[in-house]
Design an enzyme around this catalytic site. Structure first.
Site, PDB file in Angstrom:
ATOM      1  N   LYS A  38       6.948   1.648  -1.934  1.00  0.00           N
ATOM      2  CA  LYS A  38       7.020   0.218  -2.275  1.00  0.00           C
ATOM      3  C   LYS A  38       6.388  -0.040  -3.640  1.00  0.00           C
ATOM      4  O   LYS A  38       6.910  -0.825  -4.440  1.00  0.00           O
ATOM      5  CB  LYS A  38       6.328  -0.622  -1.204  1.00  0.00           C
ATOM      6  N   ILE A  39       5.273   0.661  -3.899  1.00  0.00           N
ATOM      7  CA  ILE A  39       4.653   0.521  -5.218  1.00  0.00           C
ATOM      8  C   ILE A  39       5.616   0.990  -6.298  1.00  0.00           C
ATOM      9  O   ILE A  39       5.734   0.366  -7.364  1.00  0.00           O
ATOM     10  CB  ILE A  39       3.338   1.319  -5.262  1.00  0.00           C
ATOM     11  N   GLY A  92       0.800  -1.227   0.000  1.00  0.00           N
ATOM     12  CA  GLY A  92       0.000   0.000   0.000  1.00  0.00           C
ATOM     13  C   GLY A  92       0.831   1.275   0.000  1.00  0.00           C
ATOM     14  O   GLY A  92       0.351   2.337  -0.417  1.00  0.00           O
ATOM     15  N   GLU A  93       2.077   1.190   0.428  1.00  0.00           N
ATOM     16  CA  GLU A  93       2.914   2.386   0.483  1.00  0.00           C
ATOM     17  C   GLU A  93       3.379   2.775  -0.916  1.00  0.00           C
ATOM     18  O   GLU A  93       3.743   1.919  -1.728  1.00  0.00           O
ATOM     19  CB  GLU A  93       4.122   2.132   1.381  1.00  0.00           C
ATOM     20  N   SER A  94       3.403   4.075  -1.161  1.00  0.00           N
ATOM     21  CA  SER A  94       3.742   4.565  -2.506  1.00  0.00           C
ATOM     22  C   SER A  94       5.180   4.226  -2.887  1.00  0.00           C
ATOM     23  O   SER A  94       5.468   3.903  -4.052  1.00  0.00           O
ATOM     24  CB  SER A  94       3.532   6.077  -2.572  1.00  0.00           C
TER      25      SER A  94
END
Length: 1474
Positions: free
Chosen positions: A666-667, A662-664
């Site tokens: 990590k995305i 969900g973290e940007s």
């Protein structure tokens, strides 16, 4: 018209000129001509009915007949004039007139129908074949004419007749021998025409519909049956090109809208306002389905027809037309998708119309084409992709008919093309069959049942399960299809809170089919997978291991077994990883699935290929900012193949393997890795990897926007296109690409939160695309050679659930058919379990089966027998469990206890064969060889062991049956009904079929481990309850089990060591726990005796142990022993007589003699006991150094015993005395055969035995019974005199005198003086015998003993006893006989001593201690007159002086002179000791 006639005549002349002898024409030219003539007449006749075709005779010469009529008449005039064979006549000549009629717009339906019939008849006359002149042109003309047939519609009925006849003619063209001359284009045209009629028939009669569909079906079958005859040539036909079928259907597109309403109204183009409107197939409309197919095909067309394609379509028909037809059939399955049906209100009707028809045609094509599809890549590609994708879709249809047909197609594909469809088959099972067969996925009961039927059909294929396990379960990248099937079938067989259903039985059939397949493979030879264990000592990159040769079992079997072991370990590792990421990776390192030093690639492969991993944890790990995690992420992305794949599809596939964090940040990292990999493999689509990253982000944002319910204002297509401007290296992406992406995302959401561990996921379009990509690089499909290579591992997985499922179904079943199915399953499981030595599985099976061997009420025997006879389930279970016990007994372990419980139930009911245990024990003595080489029990011989008068209950079914039928006077019983009699007979027949006795009679063939468990089961079943007294039934069972235990012991004499300890302990416990006589202790004792009796001849190494066991008899309670000792002694006697030569050790003989000695004081047993002892000791036949003392002691016991007659004691003494001969023999043998040291030891032992013998007889010399006492003295004398040959040392003889002879004399003197004459009668005679014994033995040994140092003492002791006997008083007075005997014996002794110079005057006359002086000192007290008599005076003075000095006042002695001849006449020893 004249031109036509001229041309026809020219053709005829040419044909006649070209007539040859080699052609094969119709058998009768005239017959064919007549037939054609008749057809011409028929057409003309129908035409004449119409005024238009009537002949008008007018003055105007220009008014001639219609050209159609003229051509028919011209043909009639010529046909009989042809003289050539038919195969050299151009078929166009006699077909063209009919074809003109068919193609004419002016003819009505009746005329066209008759013309079509004529053409059909000509085609079926077998006149036209591939060798006929100009046959190609003729066939083309026929097809063109019929497919372009036009006629006036006069009425619906005649129209349908014409349509049916068109179908007949087209089918005849394809089935004709000349069909090979048709081109690909014509075949496509024929199929297209038939398909048009099929859909046009939707508004016609039922008959036309069925005929049209049948014709279409036959066309496909006929066309594809030639596939196997077509060589693998270069195939250039464009499957998606503008070929015949597509052109025809595309041509219908424009007509669809206008014609649709007419079709819906149920009318064709027909006469309007009295004007005939011609209509035909070419202008007929199609249904919605056909139009939509046309639209689909047009949309998928990739260009105009090329010259090459046109050339191929005009060649003789082959693969190109088959490709077109097959692709067309697959296109029919795309209808549902393009119809855009949003609700399923009418799906059943729709699904069962077009798709079912298309599926049926496809199935026929595959059935006829078979494995030939392998050779044609284009066709194979259609099956692999388009067909299978549609099958996956229609497999989930609500229609059972469609699902059933899909399953049939896949089954055919499996048989013919499974090597090319590995991943497709996996997907079909995972996403369709295994999904639909379970109610939890929302499938209806009908769907579940059809899916289960399909699955069972697959399971019945011999190689299916093996290949499924090898290709999928043993492949790290595939699902465990076999395990899933096994779990599904076993679960589905269990009825849940409901009666047994057909689904339960069907699932059981599938399980049993798999087991029976393994059963059939037994013995085919295999590579044992048991030895392919993975022993990982260090990490190896097994993800990339390859098999050298998938066609060689020596290569692929070890390979797949190794992979399976890896896969199992990976699942364990996945479980650890899900609990703790760090510890999970450490665990994987510990079991060497990951290297000691982690590298990104190995971790990435673990994430990619391991099943059961938590996708949330994978996403978190891959999105981590740690450098190593980033490297793992990029390696993870490299495991995907995105070549030639749309970016949204690639993104879907990528994100299905983990949950997008969900973290940007990590995305960002995840999408960067994805974009880099995507650009590597698809550089021609995007300018750079940044463009891929931006587009990926945009797609994710669009996906969130469109499918997040919280977003109210949705992004439009224009918004999406505007957001992606100038991202492709500063340029825009093509609008159509972005538009397609937009609609794809809107229609199908990208699942950023994939299902966790879903075993049977849905097949999405993106997954299918990935599957087709993956299938190009997957490992080859392993084809099983139907040998049991992997059956051990498979059976280990399947056996437990199968046994449980069969048991539950059998428990709930109510019909004999299901009963038999279950029994077949049990037997198959048992056979495979035994083959692979899986004892625990076989035990579980036996336990399950034995639960069904139910006896309702053991307290009521007759009722129980009747109930058993009427209970089919119990009887079938009984037969099965004992069939298993007889066939696979080697591998039964704990199951013996349950089998024995069943046997005890039948024993309780008296259903077992009489004397079953004894028959089994005697089997080896009285048997016959059966066909298979095994022995079967027979009845006992008359030498059956005697038993005590213990009350016994009648046994055997006959006795029970007679009790049932008996009408006693004490109690009135009802006559049994026919049903009861039948039940009795069923019970008897069931037990006979079981061959229960064979289990024990053939126990000699059992493997050691099984035999031990059988013995332990018998032992535990035969133990009495510890609390309280046992009931009669418990004792009866204990007796029965003991008999069986003895029986198997006797049958296994060659390996008695295995059983002996358990058997001995069991009998010992019985003997020591019994204080009162009973049947159990009787059987225990006599069983033990039988074992010893039968085994002693064969087991010399166990002789001592066997005989030692008989000491248990000595431990019997006194009351028990008294009851049975007579029979015991008889058995011991038989044992001794039969096995005396086998008993060698002292230990063994001690047991025997102990048993015999006890009988000496037992009135009933003494005779048999002494008989056995006599057998041993008579003639020394069985006397050995080991048993000499024991036998002597036993004989002494019998001699001392007063239980029997005196004669027995006398005989016992004779046995003792005779045994001295054995000592002499052993002495001689030892001197000849042994070394000096051994001889000395042996002589020492013999001396000890000799002394023990004398001491035994000595005791009997004091017996109260005169006969025994006197005979004992004589026996002692015989022993002593017979011992000369033993060569005993002096010390032994001196010891003998001190301990035996002197003791006997002293004791006898004491008895004569102190005991009553009533107790010891005639002691005088005994004393005389004893004195004679002393004299005789002394004289016998005189010469030898005179040399010993102890001789003087011995002689003085002899004189002392003689002196005492001289003065003894018997009955208060001196014995006259002794008074006479003593001097005589003494005189004789002195004479012998004198003659042997043993006694003579010493040279030193003053020695008072000399032998001479001491002798005469005693003799003068006994008989003073003996000295002068034995030694006459040679020097009287010296003598007188001597006497004066020595004797003094003792009186005067007379001088006696004994002549030499008198001396020689005295009794003396004939010889010395030697």
């Amino acid at each position: 018209m004249g031109h036509v006639k001229l041309q026809m005549q020219t053709d005829i002349n040419t044909a006649e000129e070209e007539a040859g002898k080699s052609g094969a024409g119709y058998s009768n030219r005239t017959t064919v001509a007549c037939m054609i003539n008749a057809e011409i007449g028929a057409v003309l006749a129908v035409m004449r009915r119409n005024v238009r075709w009537g002949v008008h005779y007018m003055s105007d010469d220009d008014q001639l007949e219609h050209s159609l009529v003229q051509s028919l008449k011209a043909l009639r005039r010529q046909i009989f004039s042809w003289q050539s064979q038919w195969h050299v006549i151009n078929p166009v000549l006699y077909l063209q007139p009919f074809l003109d009629v068919i193609q004419s717009d002016e003819t009505g339906a009746p005329i066209t129908g008759v013309a079509l019939s004529s053409v059909y008849k000509i085609l079926t006359l077998d006149v036209i074949d591939q060798n006929t002149v100009n046959v190609g042109d003729a066939m083309h003309l026929v097809v063109d004419a019929v497919t372009s047939c036009r006629f006036e519609v006069t009425d619906p009925g005649s129209e349908e007749v014409v349509l049916m006849k068109i179908l007949h003619v087209l089918l005849a063209c394809v089935k004709s021998k000349a069909s090979v001359m048709l081109s690909n284009q014509h075949i496509c045209t024929i199929v297209n025409t038939c398909f048009r009629i099929v859909h046009q028939a939707g508004t016609k009669s039922e008959l036309l519909q069925r005929i049209a569909r049948y014709t279409m079906h036959e066309l496909v079958r006929s066309i594809f049956s030639h596939l196997q005859d077509i060589d693998d040539v270069t195939e250039h036909a464009l499957v998606n090109g503008s070929t015949a079928l597509k052109q025809e259907i595309d041509g219908l597109k424009n007509e669809h809208s206008s014609a649709n309403r007419q079709l819906e109204n149920g009318s064709l183009n027909s006469a309007s306002d009295s004007q005939s409107v011609s209509t035909g197939i070419a202008s007929s409309t199609l249904s919605d389905v056909a139009a939509i197919i046309a639209d689909v095909n047009t949309a998928t067309s990739i260009g105009k027809e090329t010259d090459l394609n046109e050339q191929l379509m005009n060649e003789p028909y082959g693969t190109p037309c088959m490709q077109e037809i097959f692709h067309f059939l697959c296109s029919l399955l795309n209808v549902v998708e393009h119809m855009g049906t949003s609700s399923r209100s009418n799906t059943i009707a729709f699904d069962e119309d077009v798709p079912l028809f298309a599926l049926t045609l496809i199935n026929s094509a595959i059935e006829l084409g078979g494995s030939s599809f392998h050779r044609h890549p284009k066709l194979l590609s259609l099956i692999q992709d388009e067909l299978f994708c549609n099958l996956m879709q229609f497999g989930l249809s609500m229609s059972p008919l469609v699902l059933s047909m899909v399953s049939s197609i896949v089954l055919n594909l499996y048989h013919h093309l499974r090597t090319e469809l590995k991943l497709q088959l996996e997907a079909f099972f995972s996403c369709v069959i295994l999904r639909l067969a379970q109610s939890k996925y929302g499938a209806s009961y009908q769907q579940q049942e059809v899916a289960m039927e399909a699955l069972v059909d697959f399971c019945r294929q011999k190689a299916f399960t093996v290949e499924t396990y090898a290709n999928f379960d043993c492949d790290i990248t595939c699902s465990n299809i076999f395990e899933d099937i096994a779990n599904l079938l076993s679960k589905s067989a269990f009825p849940v809170n409901s009666p047994l259903s057909s689904m339960n039985v069907l699932a059981l059939d599938g399980l049993i089919a798999v087991i029976q397949g393994m059963d059939e493979r037994i013995g085919n030879g295999s590579l044992s997978s048991e030895h392919s264990l993975v022993n990982l000592e260090e990490y190896t990159p097994f993800w990339h291991e390859k098999c050298e040769n998938f066609s060689d079992p020596n290569n692929w079997v070890p390979f797949v077994c190794r992979r399976k072991r890896f896969k199992k370990k990976m699942m364990i590792g996945a479980d650890h990883f899900n609990r703790d990421t760090k510890k999970g990776l450490q665990f994987l390192q510990g079991i060497h699935l990951l290297p000691d030093k982690l590298d990104p690639q190995s971790v990435a492969c673990f994430f990619r290929y391991s099943t059961g991993l938590d996708k949330n944890l994978i996403g978190d790990y891959l999105g981590n900012h740690d450098e190593f995690c980033v490297e793992v992420l990029h390696e993870f992305a490299r495991t995907f193949d995105f070549k030639d794949m749309a970016i949204d599809t690639a993104l879907r596939i990528f994100l299905e393997t983990f949950r997008l964090p969900g973290e940007s940040q990590k995305i960002q990292r995840v999408l960067e890795a994805f974009s880099e990999r995507y650009y590597e493999q698809s550089p021609h689509i995007l300018a750079n990897k940044d463009a891929a990253l931006l587009l990926s982000y945009s797609i994710i944002m669009l996906n969130t926007d469109q499918h997040n319910t919280q977003v109210k204002k949705k992004m439009t297509e224009e918004d999406f296109i505007r957001n992606n401007r100038r991202i492709n290296g500063g340029n825009d992406l093509p609008r159509e690409v972005l538009s397609e992406l937009y609609h794809s995302i809107c229609k199908n959401e990208i699942q950023t939160t994939p299902e966790q561990g879903s075993s049977f996921p849905e097949m999405t379009p993106s997954r299918w695309i990935y599957l087709t990509h993956k299938s190009k690089n997957t490992a080859p499909f392993i084809v099983s050679d139907r040998k049991a290579h992997l059956d051990y591992d498979m059976f280990s997985i399947l056996s437990g659930p199968t046994v449980a499922a069969i048991s539950v179904v059998f428990d709930n079943a109510e019909t004999e058919e299901v009963y038999q199915t279950c029994m077949d399953g049990f037997l198959a499981v048992a056979k495979v379990s035994a083959y692979y030595h899986l004892e625990s599985i076989l035990d579980d099976l036996v336990v399950s089966l034995c639960k069904f061997v139910t006896i309702l009420d053991l307290s009521s025997v007759e009722e129980s027998i009747l109930a058993f006879g009427e209970d089919t389930k119990a009887r079938m279970a009984t037969e099965t469990v004992f069939t298993i016990a007889n066939r696979y007994s080697d591998y039964i372990r704990t199951g013996w206890r349950n089998i024995l419980d069943c046997i005890l139930k039948f024993h309780k009911l008296g259903l077992l064969p009489a004397q079953m245990a004894n028959d089994a024990a005697e089997e080896s003595e009285s048997s016959t060889e059966t066909a298979n080489g095994k022995r079967y029990a027979h009845s006992l011989s008359s030498s059956q062991l005697l038993s005590v008068n213990t009350p016994k209950r009648s046994s055997g079914l006959i006795s029970r049956f007679s009790q049932l039928l008996y009408l006693g006077t004490e109690e009135t019983r009802s006559v049994p009904t026919e049903e009861q009699v039948a039940a009795q007979q069923c019970s008897l027949q069931t037990i006979q079929k079981c061959h229960i006795e064979s289990i024990f009679s053939e126990s000699k063939f059992l493997q050691a481990e099984s035999l031990l468990h059988l013995a332990k089961a018998l032992k535990s079943a035969g133990v009495k309850p510890k609390k309280g007294n046992s009931t009669y039934d418990v004792e009866d069972n204990s007796v029965f089990c003991l008999e069986l235990l003895v029986a198997i012991t006797l049958n296994n004499r060659d390996r008695i060591e295995l059983l002996w300890q358990d058997v001995y302990e069991h009998i010992s416990n019985i003997v020591q726990a019994t204080v009162m006589p009973c049947t159990l202790v009787e059987k225990a004792v006599f069983g033990l005796l039988r074992i010893c009796h039968r085994l002693l001849p064969y087991k010399e190494n166990m002789t001592d142990e066997l005989l030692r066991s008989l000491q248990l008899v000595l431990k019997l309670d006194a009351r028990v022993a008294d009851t049975y000792y007579d029979q015991i002694t008889q058995e011991v006697s038989h044992l001794v007589k039969a096995n005396a030569s086998h008993i060698r050790s002292q230990l063994g003989w001690r047991t025997i003699t102990s048993l015999l000695s006890i009988t000496a004081r037992h009135l009933e047993a003494s005779e048999a006991g002494f008989d056995a002892l006599f057998f041993i000791m008579s003639d020394g036949a069985h006397i050995l150094p080991a048993n000499f003392v024991l036998c002597v002691d036993a004989a002494k016991q019998f001699a001392e015993s007063r239980v029997g007659e005196v004669e027995r004691s006398v005989v016992a003494l004779d046995l003792m005395a005779g045994s001295v001969n054995c000592l002499e023999k052993w002495t001689n043998d030892a001197k000849q055969a042994m070394k000096e040291e051994e001889v000395a030891k042996m002589l020492q032992d013999i001396g000890d035995m000799w002394l023990r013998l004398l001491q035994g007889i000595k005791k009997l010399c004091l017996d109260q019974r005169e006969e025994v006492r006197n005979h004992a003295l004589l026996s002692l004398q015989n022993c002593l005199t017979g011992s000369v040959g033993i060569h005993l040392p002096h010390g032994s003889w001196l010891q003998c005198f001190d301990q035996v002879i002197f003791t006997v004399l002293d004791d006898l003197l004491e008895i004569s003086q102190t005991r009553s004459q009533k107790d010891y009668r005639n002691m005088e005679g005994t004393l005389i015998l004893a004195l004679k014994l002393l004299s005789k033995v002394f004289l016998l040994l005189l010469q030898d003993l005179s040399q010993s140092t102890g001789f003087s003492k011995l002689w003085l002791d002899v004189l002392t006893r003689i002196e005492i006997f001289m003065n003894v008083k018997v009955r208060g007075r001196r014995s006259e006989k002794l008074q006479e005997l003593v001097p005589e014996l003494l005189k004789n002794t002195l004479l012998v001593m004198k003659a042997g110079r043993v006694l003579e005057r010493s040279s030193s006359s003053g020695d008072e201690n000399s032998l001479w002086e001491m002798t005469w000192l005693h003799i003068n007290n006994i008989a003073p007159s003996l000295q002068p008599e034995v030694f006459p005076e040679q020097d009287s003075k010296q003598l007188e002086q001597k006497q004066m000095e020595k004797v003094g006042d003792r009186g005067h002695a007379e001088n006696v002179s004994v002549p030499s001849n008198e001396i020689s006449g005295q009794d003396g020893p004939g010889n010395g000791i030697g």
